[in-house]
Every structure is written in structure tokens, then in C-alpha cells.
Write an enzyme that holds these catalytic residues in place. Structure first.
Site, PDB file in Angstrom:
ATOM      1  N   CYS A  32      28.597   1.133   0.387  1.00 25.10           N
ATOM      2  CA  CYS A  32      28.878   1.011  -1.052  1.00 25.10           C
ATOM      3  C   CYS A  32      29.333  -0.405  -1.393  1.00 25.10           C
ATOM      4  O   CYS A  32      30.471  -0.790  -1.069  1.00 25.10           O
ATOM      5  CB  CYS A  32      29.931   2.048  -1.451  1.00 25.10           C
ATOM      6  SG  CYS A  32      30.537   1.876  -3.135  1.00 25.10           S
ATOM      7  N   CYS A  47      32.458  -0.666  -3.718  1.00 29.00           N
ATOM      8  CA  CYS A  47      33.677  -0.294  -2.991  1.00 29.00           C
ATOM      9  C   CYS A  47      34.320  -1.523  -2.347  1.00 29.00           C
ATOM     10  O   CYS A  47      35.550  -1.658  -2.298  1.00 29.00           O
ATOM     11  CB  CYS A  47      33.376   0.739  -1.901  1.00 29.00           C
ATOM     12  SG  CYS A  47      32.736   2.318  -2.495  1.00 29.00           S
TER      13      CYS A  47
END
Length: 307
Positions: free
Chosen positions: A67, A70
Site C-alpha cells: 500500500c 500507507c
């Protein structure tokens, strides 16, 4: 989100299946099994962490290695948590390794950040947000915790050594320039810095993701959700109106909705009007990251529409 309300404590997510029901720690006592204010939470350990939420608010950061956003949000959350000196515990959850927690928090997209106060969940963020917004929401979280009698402070358990903070490598100069601009809310300057970084190294994946993120933040900061959705409904082939809603969906973590909207638009448009939509999709794919399965599915559909 921009504001936490006490009503958020009622019925957001059912965490009852995640409890192991150990004894709750006394106010001000060292939290059992916690050697640092930032911990890795697992399906097996979360019951204990849930009980700690009766002493201090627990912030749960749901992330994954693939991700991209993230990697921007998680360091900011950790930094703000450490500055609070034990008034908050940060529990980091790798959703790929802990499917029970991902299901319990209904993590349909990441990054997703949820707080827990006295065992009750409170939504915080979905998608990457600027540092100042993180600080504002943490301040609201502490106020809400105080309203619910959760005002303790964690100390490191006796005989345990706090986890050493990893040594941070200095950012490349243009990345540092972009980060400083983002923290100042100057998205235009951040875009310029990331574009310079990509001019130097077109394969700089961090710059690609950063540029996509800051362009998204720049586009959505002045949008009104209700007005944008009304315009998109009134003009199903209005490219800019559909772009606006897709941006808002993506910023809110509704990745499949954003991709689906743009792919549907691409399919309906005449072939000579599709270029801008394809370019926007490619940009958003880079923002989310090629390893995300939703990107793979959307890319496959785009390929089938192209050929």
C-alpha cells in the site's frame, strides 16, 4: 474525516469477536505486554490491546506492505503518537497477515485508521491525509477519550526495554522539499518538487506515489461532496464532473468506486474523447500501487476496453 463526535462511539464496528478478555489494567499502571507506545498487533494479541483502550485511547493503523499511501500516513501517525508520551497507544495491523482483524474492522480499503476508546471503535481516517489533519484529529480523540473517562498514561512495563526507534535515513532533497510543502499546505510547491524528482529519475516509485497523492489532495481541497455528486448525476458524460467524484471517492478510501466510475465513463465515451480518462486512471493506479489487487482488476478491465 475532519471531526470526531461522541456519537461515533455507538455501533461503528463490532469488535466483540476480537476479545480474549484478560483483566483490564488499572489506571496509570504499566500496560501488560506493552514495551513501547507503538506495537504490532495480531489476531492473537488484539484482545489484550483492546483492554488497554480502557486506560488510553488505542489508535489502530491498518496497513499492508503493497500500500503506497500507507507508507505516507503511517510514519506521521507514529510520530504524533510518540510525541504524546504515553497518552495514546498505536497498534499497527498488517491486514494481509491478520485477516480476522481486517474483517473485524471492516477494512474495505487501506490505509484505514480507527481508534478504540474503552473497547468501542471510533473512525479516524481512510486514505492518506496531511500531518496537520492528523494532529487535529488526534486532539479531538483525546477530548473524546476524556469525555468517556479514559485519561490514563502508559508507562513501559518493568524490566522491559522500549523498542528502539529505527534510524531514519535522510530524504532525498526534492522529497524533503515536497514533504515540507505538504506540511505547510502548499500542494502546488509539493507538486513541483515531485515533478523535478521524476525528471531526474522517472522510475522513482516514491515520487510517483507522492505526486499522485499530492495532486489528489490539491484537487479535492476545494470540492463540495454534495455539489460534486449532483453535477456528476446530471452529466453522466461530463468528464470533469466524473473526475471530481472519483477523486472524492478515492480520497475517502472508496477505491473500487473511483475506478469503476472512470472505467464506466471510459466505456461510454467516443474513442477520440477517452485519452484524458485513460491518463487519469493510469495516474490513480500509480497512486494506489501496482501490487494492490484492485489496481490489477481495474487495469485488466481498461485493457479489455482498449482492445
Amino acid at each position: 474525516m475532519s471531526e470526531i463526535s461522541p456519537a461515533a462511539l455507538r455501533g461503528a464496528v463490532d469488535l466483540s469477536t476480537l476479545r480474549n478478555r484478560p483483566a483490564a489494567p488499572a489506571q496509570g499502571a504499566p500496560a501488560p505486554g506493552v514495551t513501547d507506545v507503538v506495537v504490532d498487533a495480531t489476531d492473537e494479541s488484539f484482545g489484550e490491546i483492546l483492554e488497554i483502550s480502557r486506560t488510553v485511547p488505542v489508535v489502530v493503523d491498518l496497513w499492508a506492505e503493497w500500500c503506497g499511501p500507507c507508507k505516507q500516513l503511517s510514519p506521521i501517525i507514529e510520530k504524533v503518537t510518540r510525541e504524546l508520551n504515553g497518552r495514546v497507544l498505536l497498534a499497527k495491523v498488517d491486514v494481509d497477515a491478520n485477516p480476522q482483524l481486517a474483517q473485524g474492522f471492516r477494512a474495505q480499503s487501506i490505509p484505514m485508521v480507527v481508534a478504540v476508546i474503552a473497547g468501542q471503535p471510533v473512525p479516524m481516517f481512510t486514505g492518506a491525509v496531511p500531518e496537520q489533519q492528523v494532529r487535529d484529529v488526534f486532539a479531538q480523540l483525546l477530548q473524546l477519550a476524556a469525555q468517556n473517562g479514559v485519561t490514563g498514561t502508559l508507562t513501559v512495563g518493568e524490566g522491559a526495554e522500549p523498542a528502539a526507534e529505527p534510524e531514519e535515513l535522510p530524504l532525498p532533497p526534492l522529497h524533503a522539499e515536497a514533504y515540507a510543502a505538504i506540511e505547510a499546505g502548499d500542494y502546488a510547491a509539493a507538486i513541483v518538487a515531485y515533478e523535478k524528482a521524476l525528471a531526474e529519475n522517472p522510475r522513482d516509485e516514491e515520487a510517483i506515489a507522492g505526486l499522485g497523492q499530492v495532486r489528489l489532495l490539491d484537487r479535492v481541497q476545494s470540492l463540495d461532496l454534495q455539489a460534486a455528486r449532483a453535477a456528476a448525476a446530471a452529466g453522466p458524460l461530463d468528464v470533469q464532473a466524473q473526475f471530481d467524484v472519483a477523486d472524492l471517492d478515492l480520497a475517502g478510501g472508496h477505491i473500487d468506486d473511483a475506478f469503476g466510475r472512470l472505467l464506466d465513463l471510459f466505456e461510454k465515451l467516443p474513442s477520440d474523447e477517452r485519452t484524458a480518462v485513460r491518463e487519469r486512471l493510469v495516474e490513480l493506479f500509480g497512486l494506489i500501487g501496482a501490487a494492490d489487487p484492485r489496481v490489477g482488476a481495474a487495469r485488466n478491465r481498461l485493457t479489455s476496453l482498449l482492445f
